[in-house]
Motif scaffolding. Sequence first.
Motif, PDB file in Angstrom:
ATOM      1  N   THR A 101     -32.647  70.838 -65.094  1.00  0.00           N
ATOM      2  CA  THR A 101     -32.039  71.261 -65.973  1.00  0.00           C
ATOM      3  C   THR A 101     -31.906  72.158 -67.014  1.00  0.00           C
ATOM      4  O   THR A 101     -31.685  72.996 -67.707  1.00  0.00           O
ATOM      5  CB  THR A 101     -29.775  71.315 -65.508  1.00  0.00           C
TER       6      THR A 101
ATOM      7  N   ARG B 221     -19.966  71.399 -71.291  1.00  0.00           N
ATOM      8  CA  ARG B 221     -19.659  71.981 -70.358  1.00  0.00           C
ATOM      9  C   ARG B 221     -21.723  71.916 -70.183  1.00  0.00           C
ATOM     10  O   ARG B 221     -22.627  71.530 -68.572  1.00  0.00           O
ATOM     11  CB  ARG B 221     -20.351  73.300 -70.918  1.00  0.00           C
TER      12      ARG B 221
ATOM     13  N   GLY C 172     -19.726  74.523 -74.739  1.00  0.00           N
ATOM     14  CA  GLY C 172     -19.754  73.982 -74.274  1.00  0.00           C
ATOM     15  C   GLY C 172     -18.703  72.615 -74.749  1.00  0.00           C
ATOM     16  O   GLY C 172     -18.555  71.968 -73.656  1.00  0.00           O
TER      17      GLY C 172
ATOM     18  N   GLN D 245     -25.521  70.634 -60.995  1.00  0.00           N
ATOM     19  CA  GLN D 245     -26.532  70.958 -60.097  1.00  0.00           C
ATOM     20  C   GLN D 245     -26.884  69.810 -59.241  1.00  0.00           C
ATOM     21  O   GLN D 245     -27.746  70.599 -58.143  1.00  0.00           O
ATOM     22  CB  GLN D 245     -27.679  71.230 -60.962  1.00  0.00           C
TER      23      GLN D 245
ATOM     24  N   ASP E  96     -16.280  78.368 -63.669  1.00  0.00           N
ATOM     25  CA  ASP E  96     -15.863  78.318 -64.722  1.00  0.00           C
ATOM     26  C   ASP E  96     -15.394  77.928 -65.234  1.00  0.00           C
ATOM     27  O   ASP E  96     -14.612  78.308 -66.728  1.00  0.00           O
ATOM     28  CB  ASP E  96     -16.928  79.878 -65.220  1.00  0.00           C
TER      29      ASP E  96
ATOM     30  N   LYS F 264     -20.856  68.563 -66.932  1.00  0.00           N
ATOM     31  CA  LYS F 264     -21.011  70.062 -65.606  1.00  0.00           C
ATOM     32  C   LYS F 264     -22.160  70.558 -65.302  1.00  0.00           C
ATOM     33  O   LYS F 264     -22.017  70.462 -63.954  1.00  0.00           O
ATOM     34  CB  LYS F 264     -19.753  70.914 -66.267  1.00  0.00           C
ATOM     35  N   ARG F 265     -22.045  71.009 -66.165  1.00  0.00           N
ATOM     36  CA  ARG F 265     -23.563  71.997 -65.281  1.00  0.00           C
ATOM     37  C   ARG F 265     -24.371  71.042 -65.310  1.00  0.00           C
ATOM     38  O   ARG F 265     -25.231  71.122 -63.785  1.00  0.00           O
ATOM     39  CB  ARG F 265     -24.506  72.871 -67.159  1.00  0.00           C
TER      40      ARG F 265
END
Length: 712
Positions: free
Chosen positions: A332, A299, A54, A307, A9, A302-303
């Motif tokens: 996602t 964010r 984010g 994934q 994180d 990045k997410r």
Amino acid sequence: MADAHFFNDEPFLDHEEGPDLLGHGQYAQHVISLLGRVRAQTETGVLALIGPWGSGKSSVLGKVTRRLRDDAANDDGWLVAELNPWLYSDLESLTLALFSEIREALPKNERWSEAREKIGGFGKALSPLGKVTALFGLDSEGLIQEVGNRISGDTSASAAKRKAEEALRKAGHPVLVVMDDLDRLTPEELLVVFKLVRLVGHLPGVYYLISFDERTLLDVMQRSELVGNSESRARDFLEKIIQVRLDLPAFRERNADILVNRSLAAVLASHSLTLTASEQERLSEAYYRHLQGRLRTPRAIKRFFGQADATLGQLTGNVDIVDFLLVTFLRTSEPRAYQLLWQHRAELTGTSVDLPSRRDERPEQGMERWRTLLLDAGVAGQHLDGVIGLMGMLFAPLRQALGYGANTQAIALRRGIGSIDYFDRYMVFGIPDDDLPEDTFDTALQQLTDGTPGPEADELLLCLRDDTQRITRRIQYKRTAGIPLPAVALLEAAAQQHGHLTAAPQGAFGLLTADFAISILAADLLTDLAEPERPAVLKTMAETADGAVLAARTLQRITRRDGSDSLDHIQAAARPDWIGEARSLISHEIARHLAPAARQPVDQLTEPERTLLWAWRHSAPENARAWINQRLEDRWTPLDLLAVLLPHERAPFPVIDHDTLQSLDALIGLEALYSRLGPLLDAPDPDNPQDEHRERILQALRQHRGHPPGSD
């Protein structure tokens, strides 16, 4: 790429030692400069870093705290205390935690001993004994001592605060208390924090840097009794708490593109992948048409790539990387839409049998049906066209419904999710047990090419037997792509497996049988060989009874394809030389395999022998006819032979249709057959036939006798 940390994180691709990709370093320096100006004008204050979830608030806060701590050794440097208000549910606990954190932030040397003592005293004076015991870890003896101190000494909160203020002014160093993500607190917890920083924690030299998403924070505040359902009251309240508002700079399109490119490069490098020119083109189209508007914060980026990195794993080299990234985005960002993929697998891969209600469905109706499905799956209206566009890039039926051309073969060639042969890989994040990984498949083909046995080749041949349709398609994909294949070895392997195929029928109404699939492949592979090579290969295939059937069918298929032959028996002089040679060789092998049957009663013919008889008509019908008629002269009877050759159950089809009649003409000769069956065909239909199957055969022949093949 070493600077991509997807699975934590922490700020992403935004390290002090690297380039300031997002301008966070520059903005952090602006915050630090502003802190100096605020300090010059007031003894204490509250600054708020504001930005959407984010957007990088934590990244900026991290840079601010690191840089301040690096400069803390200077005479007027900042001391930093970080407080996580999530951990405390009431004002007393949070107050004690605040002063504990400030106390811990102060240097441990002699100069700061008084300030440390007074700050701790102020915190104790404000908090009940139970909270002091919990936070400072007092044992029973210490607790008794603390009670005594409170009774006998000056422990009032106001007195303790005066002493703490004096000590902080004397020390001369400012303290910055950093609190992140206040928007994630409950309304009650949020008001506790504001009360703390504005009233209780209002100390000289102590400043607060808080961060939150304003829209969310206002919503939270409006659920409190103090503010009520009024955004204007919530904003007024905030203005009383916050002296300096710091809006995080907008995440520009350029910033997003840079972060996406670096994230993609990190994923590709992590899995030793590179994009081809066509993959880059497809991914660029998907990004600028459908993804860019959804990847608007660090964010979110990045997410998404986190994934992708987490689930690519053993799929590397086994799926199309662009399709994989698009499917990952759906999974996602639109998880319920992603679930629809599995539910509509057959429709999306073009392998379904349409329901009666959809057979006449126009493209625009199909598109409207999918729009409804996606809306019901929670896709927001403003995102609907983008999701449909992504799915159109993945699946040929949807692309066609959108009005674009769709090449299903191209999808299969790239191992796309829109191919039934590769769909499951994307959904299980790996290679299913009944599937062959690409490296195993390629190694097996190379072993067959080199003539070197190996476990991979054995596994491929086993799959050719048990998963015939998929394996033959995958071989065809290689062939279409122009990849050299071991045609001779594959033909010989197909001949060995023929007759032992276990794969269930596929396609509409089960018409795509394993036998049909392997016959198509064999014909295509044979055409890849030079004509002079073909007879010898077909002879080798025909050395087993099952292989002889496949060889005969392959020869018949390839000669029909190039117009060299048909059941109309083109003159031998018109045929290429290799065809006559191949027919002779296959016919010789079939006769050899049928030799034992010549000495047995007709009703003892085995299934392979019956299949061989039917196959013989494809290679040398004149030889087959002579052989059968010789048996009929010796010991077989024509009706018994027909009863064995023709299936008992063909409902709803007639026992002898037009195609079957043509085959019987090639195999036996209809005139000879009618002649041998003359008395039976001329006899009237019995009222109670002893053998219904034989009687149905006779009835069919009576019906066809007056209409020979080709007479219509």
